[in-house]
Design a protein around this motif. Structure first.
Motif, PDB file in Angstrom:
ATOM      1  N   ASP A 166    -121.120 -51.824 -41.204  1.00 41.05           N
ATOM      2  CA  ASP A 166    -120.016 -52.731 -41.495  1.00 41.05           C
ATOM      3  C   ASP A 166    -118.877 -51.952 -42.134  1.00 41.05           C
ATOM      4  O   ASP A 166    -119.089 -50.974 -42.842  1.00 41.05           O
ATOM      5  CB  ASP A 166    -120.450 -53.893 -42.390  1.00 41.05           C
ATOM      6  CG  ASP A 166    -121.186 -53.450 -43.632  1.00 41.05           C
ATOM      7  OD1 ASP A 166    -121.559 -52.279 -43.710  1.00 41.05           O
ATOM      8  OD2 ASP A 166    -121.376 -54.282 -44.535  1.00 41.05           O
ATOM      9  N   THR A 167    -117.668 -52.383 -41.886  1.00 35.48           N
ATOM     10  CA  THR A 167    -116.475 -51.708 -42.378  1.00 35.48           C
ATOM     11  C   THR A 167    -115.972 -52.399 -43.640  1.00 35.48           C
ATOM     12  O   THR A 167    -116.352 -53.532 -43.954  1.00 35.48           O
ATOM     13  CB  THR A 167    -115.370 -51.738 -41.317  1.00 35.48           C
ATOM     14  OG1 THR A 167    -115.017 -53.103 -41.063  1.00 35.48           O
ATOM     15  CG2 THR A 167    -115.847 -51.092 -40.021  1.00 35.48           C
ATOM     16  N   VAL A 168    -115.082 -51.715 -44.350  1.00 44.00           N
ATOM     17  CA  VAL A 168    -114.474 -52.315 -45.538  1.00 44.00           C
ATOM     18  C   VAL A 168    -113.711 -53.578 -45.156  1.00 44.00           C
ATOM     19  O   VAL A 168    -113.779 -54.611 -45.836  1.00 44.00           O
ATOM     20  CB  VAL A 168    -113.547 -51.302 -46.244  1.00 44.00           C
ATOM     21  CG1 VAL A 168    -112.774 -51.980 -47.370  1.00 44.00           C
ATOM     22  CG2 VAL A 168    -114.346 -50.115 -46.772  1.00 44.00           C
ATOM     23  N   ALA A 169    -112.985 -53.510 -44.038  1.00 44.14           N
ATOM     24  CA  ALA A 169    -112.236 -54.676 -43.570  1.00 44.14           C
ATOM     25  C   ALA A 169    -113.185 -55.832 -43.250  1.00 44.14           C
ATOM     26  O   ALA A 169    -112.892 -56.991 -43.565  1.00 44.14           O
ATOM     27  CB  ALA A 169    -111.410 -54.315 -42.343  1.00 44.14           C
ATOM     28  N   GLY A 170    -114.320 -55.525 -42.633  1.00 46.94           N
ATOM     29  CA  GLY A 170    -115.293 -56.564 -42.321  1.00 46.94           C
ATOM     30  C   GLY A 170    -115.906 -57.170 -43.571  1.00 46.94           C
ATOM     31  O   GLY A 170    -116.098 -58.389 -43.658  1.00 46.94           O
ATOM     32  N   GLN A 171    -116.209 -56.338 -44.552  1.00 47.45           N
ATOM     33  CA  GLN A 171    -116.761 -56.832 -45.808  1.00 47.45           C
ATOM     34  C   GLN A 171    -115.763 -57.738 -46.525  1.00 47.45           C
ATOM     35  O   GLN A 171    -116.135 -58.795 -47.051  1.00 47.45           O
ATOM     36  CB  GLN A 171    -117.147 -55.652 -46.699  1.00 47.45           C
ATOM     37  CG  GLN A 171    -118.300 -54.828 -46.167  1.00 47.45           C
ATOM     38  CD  GLN A 171    -118.499 -53.538 -46.954  1.00 47.45           C
ATOM     39  OE1 GLN A 171    -117.777 -53.264 -47.903  1.00 47.45           O
ATOM     40  NE2 GLN A 171    -119.481 -52.753 -46.555  1.00 47.45           N
ATOM     41  N   ASP A 172    -114.498 -57.321 -46.542  1.00 49.58           N
ATOM     42  CA  ASP A 172    -113.460 -58.147 -47.181  1.00 49.58           C
ATOM     43  C   ASP A 172    -113.334 -59.494 -46.479  1.00 49.58           C
ATOM     44  O   ASP A 172    -113.160 -60.534 -47.123  1.00 49.58           O
ATOM     45  CB  ASP A 172    -112.118 -57.410 -47.161  1.00 49.58           C
ATOM     46  CG  ASP A 172    -112.090 -56.202 -48.089  1.00 49.58           C
ATOM     47  OD1 ASP A 172    -112.972 -56.116 -48.975  1.00 49.58           O
ATOM     48  OD2 ASP A 172    -111.189 -55.350 -47.934  1.00 49.58           O
ATOM     49  N   ALA A 174    -115.696 -61.090 -44.717  1.00 47.92           N
ATOM     50  CA  ALA A 174    -116.862 -61.913 -45.021  1.00 47.92           C
ATOM     51  C   ALA A 174    -116.783 -62.471 -46.438  1.00 47.92           C
ATOM     52  O   ALA A 174    -117.105 -63.645 -46.677  1.00 47.92           O
ATOM     53  CB  ALA A 174    -118.136 -61.086 -44.844  1.00 47.92           C
ATOM     54  N   ASN A 175    -116.340 -61.650 -47.391  1.00 49.91           N
ATOM     55  CA  ASN A 175    -116.192 -62.115 -48.781  1.00 49.91           C
ATOM     56  C   ASN A 175    -115.182 -63.254 -48.869  1.00 49.91           C
ATOM     57  O   ASN A 175    -115.391 -64.242 -49.578  1.00 49.91           O
ATOM     58  CB  ASN A 175    -115.745 -60.960 -49.677  1.00 49.91           C
ATOM     59  CG  ASN A 175    -116.852 -59.943 -49.923  1.00 49.91           C
ATOM     60  OD1 ASN A 175    -118.028 -60.284 -49.826  1.00 49.91           O
ATOM     61  ND2 ASN A 175    -116.475 -58.716 -50.220  1.00 49.91           N
ATOM     62  N   ARG A 176    -114.096 -63.099 -48.150  1.00 52.03           N
ATOM     63  CA  ARG A 176    -113.039 -64.104 -48.195  1.00 52.03           C
ATOM     64  C   ARG A 176    -113.512 -65.429 -47.601  1.00 52.03           C
ATOM     65  O   ARG A 176    -113.230 -66.502 -48.153  1.00 52.03           O
ATOM     66  CB  ARG A 176    -111.809 -63.595 -47.440  1.00 52.03           C
ATOM     67  CG  ARG A 176    -110.612 -64.527 -47.496  1.00 52.03           C
ATOM     68  CD  ARG A 176    -109.376 -63.862 -46.907  1.00 52.03           C
ATOM     69  NE  ARG A 176    -109.539 -63.524 -45.502  1.00 52.03           N
ATOM     70  CZ  ARG A 176    -109.747 -62.291 -45.036  1.00 52.03           C
ATOM     71  NH1 ARG A 176    -109.832 -61.256 -45.877  1.00 52.03           N
ATOM     72  NH2 ARG A 176    -109.871 -62.069 -43.745  1.00 52.03           N
ATOM     73  N   ILE A 177    -114.251 -65.379 -46.514  1.00 55.85           N
ATOM     74  CA  ILE A 177    -114.709 -66.602 -45.862  1.00 55.85           C
ATOM     75  C   ILE A 177    -115.777 -67.305 -46.692  1.00 55.85           C
ATOM     76  O   ILE A 177    -115.770 -68.529 -46.847  1.00 55.85           O
ATOM     77  CB  ILE A 177    -115.225 -66.283 -44.450  1.00 55.85           C
ATOM     78  CG1 ILE A 177    -114.041 -65.943 -43.535  1.00 55.85           C
ATOM     79  CG2 ILE A 177    -116.019 -67.442 -43.868  1.00 55.85           C
ATOM     80  CD1 ILE A 177    -114.435 -65.507 -42.157  1.00 55.85           C
ATOM     81  N   LEU A 178    -116.693 -66.521 -47.248  1.00 54.40           N
ATOM     82  CA  LEU A 178    -117.775 -67.121 -48.035  1.00 54.40           C
ATOM     83  C   LEU A 178    -117.348 -67.432 -49.466  1.00 54.40           C
ATOM     84  O   LEU A 178    -118.009 -68.207 -50.153  1.00 54.40           O
ATOM     85  CB  LEU A 178    -118.984 -66.181 -48.050  1.00 54.40           C
ATOM     86  CG  LEU A 178    -119.658 -65.967 -46.696  1.00 54.40           C
ATOM     87  CD1 LEU A 178    -120.741 -64.904 -46.804  1.00 54.40           C
ATOM     88  CD2 LEU A 178    -120.259 -67.270 -46.186  1.00 54.40           C
ATOM     89  N   ILE A 257    -120.188 -58.548 -38.025  1.00 48.51           N
ATOM     90  CA  ILE A 257    -121.142 -57.475 -38.325  1.00 48.51           C
ATOM     91  C   ILE A 257    -121.420 -57.420 -39.823  1.00 48.51           C
ATOM     92  O   ILE A 257    -122.574 -57.295 -40.260  1.00 48.51           O
ATOM     93  CB  ILE A 257    -120.620 -56.128 -37.798  1.00 48.51           C
ATOM     94  CG1 ILE A 257    -120.631 -56.123 -36.265  1.00 48.51           C
ATOM     95  CG2 ILE A 257    -121.455 -54.967 -38.333  1.00 48.51           C
ATOM     96  CD1 ILE A 257    -119.927 -54.939 -35.644  1.00 48.51           C
ATOM     97  N   ALA A 258    -120.367 -57.534 -40.635  1.00 46.74           N
ATOM     98  CA  ALA A 258    -120.546 -57.515 -42.089  1.00 46.74           C
ATOM     99  C   ALA A 258    -121.404 -58.691 -42.546  1.00 46.74           C
ATOM    100  O   ALA A 258    -122.274 -58.548 -43.420  1.00 46.74           O
ATOM    101  CB  ALA A 258    -119.192 -57.539 -42.785  1.00 46.74           C
ATOM    102  N   LEU A 259    -121.173 -59.853 -41.959  1.00 43.94           N
ATOM    103  CA  LEU A 259    -121.962 -61.031 -42.309  1.00 43.94           C
ATOM    104  C   LEU A 259    -123.431 -60.842 -41.941  1.00 43.94           C
ATOM    105  O   LEU A 259    -124.336 -61.171 -42.730  1.00 43.94           O
ATOM    106  CB  LEU A 259    -121.390 -62.256 -41.595  1.00 43.94           C
ATOM    107  CG  LEU A 259    -122.114 -63.578 -41.837  1.00 43.94           C
ATOM    108  CD1 LEU A 259    -121.939 -64.035 -43.280  1.00 43.94           C
ATOM    109  CD2 LEU A 259    -121.606 -64.647 -40.875  1.00 43.94           C
ATOM    110  N   LEU A 260    -123.684 -60.314 -40.747  1.00 40.27           N
ATOM    111  CA  LEU A 260    -125.061 -60.075 -40.317  1.00 40.27           C
ATOM    112  C   LEU A 260    -125.749 -59.062 -41.219  1.00 40.27           C
ATOM    113  O   LEU A 260    -126.935 -59.205 -41.551  1.00 40.27           O
ATOM    114  CB  LEU A 260    -125.079 -59.598 -38.865  1.00 40.27           C
ATOM    115  CG  LEU A 260    -124.660 -60.625 -37.809  1.00 40.27           C
ATOM    116  CD1 LEU A 260    -124.466 -59.956 -36.459  1.00 40.27           C
ATOM    117  CD2 LEU A 260    -125.679 -61.755 -37.703  1.00 40.27           C
ATOM    118  N   LYS A 261    -125.021 -58.049 -41.623  1.00 45.72           N
ATOM    119  CA  LYS A 261    -125.597 -56.998 -42.462  1.00 45.72           C
ATOM    120  C   LYS A 261    -126.074 -57.519 -43.811  1.00 45.72           C
ATOM    121  O   LYS A 261    -126.993 -56.956 -44.415  1.00 45.72           O
ATOM    122  CB  LYS A 261    -124.568 -55.879 -42.668  1.00 45.72           C
ATOM    123  CG  LYS A 261    -124.353 -54.980 -41.465  1.00 45.72           C
ATOM    124  CD  LYS A 261    -125.531 -54.040 -41.281  1.00 45.72           C
ATOM    125  CE  LYS A 261    -125.265 -52.993 -40.218  1.00 45.72           C
ATOM    126  NZ  LYS A 261    -126.383 -52.033 -40.079  1.00 45.72           N
TER     127      LYS A 261
END
Length: 360
Positions: A166-172, A174-178, A257-261
């Protein structure tokens, strides 16, 4: 099997497939070919640029098939320009050899237009007009073996996906959505849709599963994209007194991908997200019906395939001899829950019986 191995000089590799699962299965072979031949160019769908860049980090020998620009919604002149630009870019590469791994009409046509003197692809009707050499693909097992039989060289066995990060952008994202409201150790991702109706488990069953998961202390997340997935999620929500978190059309591929991870597990129909979850290393329960799991099962030791029974001998994917696709629709919620327990997604002490749903 045809063991012919051409001398690879300026190699063009074609895999512009629009199905994410097929791409995830093929990527190890595509990487093996790029590794073996320095002077190579790979053509893949622009739809999955993020996925390709994650699977092949630092790889620059990529040409993206402009799938979104070639839809019927795009003006005809713009479509023609996009396609012509792709073909001209391929021809400027001046490939000596082209290898078509996908073998569909789209890639076979690109092979013919590539300008390469040697064009290799699978045996197909009228293939002599498209390829200079047709190879006998191995269709007897998983699609991994079929792609391996067309690759020069193939990835080494056993069958596997390429690792995803997962990428930093993907993690951000996922954090924002959740919004940090749900602990990562309670998340379980559900993809209740599919491209074909005959692949979709009943909405009532998914709703009952969501109830069971919530009683076990888990947080179900419904993912998807497009009209079919939105309609299926709406049906699921109609059977629930308390809606499940709906992330349909809210995630980029990086965000997914970040969410799945960060999730505990995945349940879904035979689809691209199912393969993506397995590629992310997530314990995965794959629900199969009339499609053949020997061809498409997820390539992970932490994945399990469920089917109630094998199809009747006169069944076809789009036409069930028994009318109701019992192979898929008679999979029970208990079977799914028990499989999640076996995979360690649900603690054994938290499972309970199915309760009656509110039907509106």
């Amino acid at each position: 099997m045809d063991n012919y191995q051409p001398v690879m000089s300026r190699l063009l590799i074609l895999f512009p497939c629009s199905h994410m699962g097929n791409l995830l299965i093929a990527l190890p072979h595509l990487r093996a070919m790029l590794t073996a031949q320095q002077d190579a160019l790979l053509v893949v769908s622009q739809r999955y640029q993020t996925l390709v860049e994650q699977s092949l980090p630092d790889e620059t020998r990529l040409l993206y098939y402009p799938e979104q620009s070639l839809t019927r919604q795009t003006p005809l002149l713009q479509r023609a320009r996009s396609y012509l630009q792709l073909v001209m870019t391929m021809r400027r590469f001046k490939a000596k050899v082209v290898v078509d791994i996908e073998g569909e009409q789209k890639s076979a046509t690109l092979a013919r237009l590539s300008g390469a003197g040697e064009r290799i692809g699978p045996r197909r009707r009228h293939g002599q007009w498209l390829y200079t050499r047709q190879r006998q693909a191995d269709w007897s097992g998983h699609r991994w073996q079929a792609y391996a039989s067309l690759s020069c060289p193939a990835a080494k066995s056993p069958a596997h996906y390429l690792p995803l990060k997962d990428t930093v952008a993907g993690q951000d994202e996922a954090n924002r959505i959740l919004e940090g409201a749900h602990k990562s150790d309670t998340l379980i991702v559900i993809h209740a849709g599919a491209t074909k109706t005959y692949k979709i488990w009943h909405a009532e069953q998914f709703a009952a599963l969501c109830q069971r998961l919530r009683r076990a202390g888990l947080t179900p997340l419904l993912i998807g994209a497009g009209q079919k997935d939105r309609q299926q999620i709406a049906r699921i929500q109609s059977f629930l007194c308390e809606p499940v978190i709906d992330l349909c059309d809210q995630l980029s591929l990086n965000g997914l991908i970040a969410l799945l991870k960060r999730s505990r597990g995945f349940v879904g129909n035979d689809s691209g997200p199912m393969h993506l979850a397995a590629a992310c290393g997530l314990p995965t329960v794959a629900l199969f019906g009339p499609t053949d799991d020997t061809l498409w099962q997820p390539l992970s030791p932490d994945a399990r395939v469920l089917r109630w029974q094998h199809c009747h001998k006169s069944c076809e994917r789009c036409s069930c001899a028994l009318d109701s696709y019992p192979c898929l629709q008679r999979i029970t919620v208990d079977q799914v829950v028990n499989t999640l327990e076996e995979l360690g997604v649900i603690p054994l002490s938290h499972s309970g019986p199915v309760k009656t749903l509110r039907i509106s």
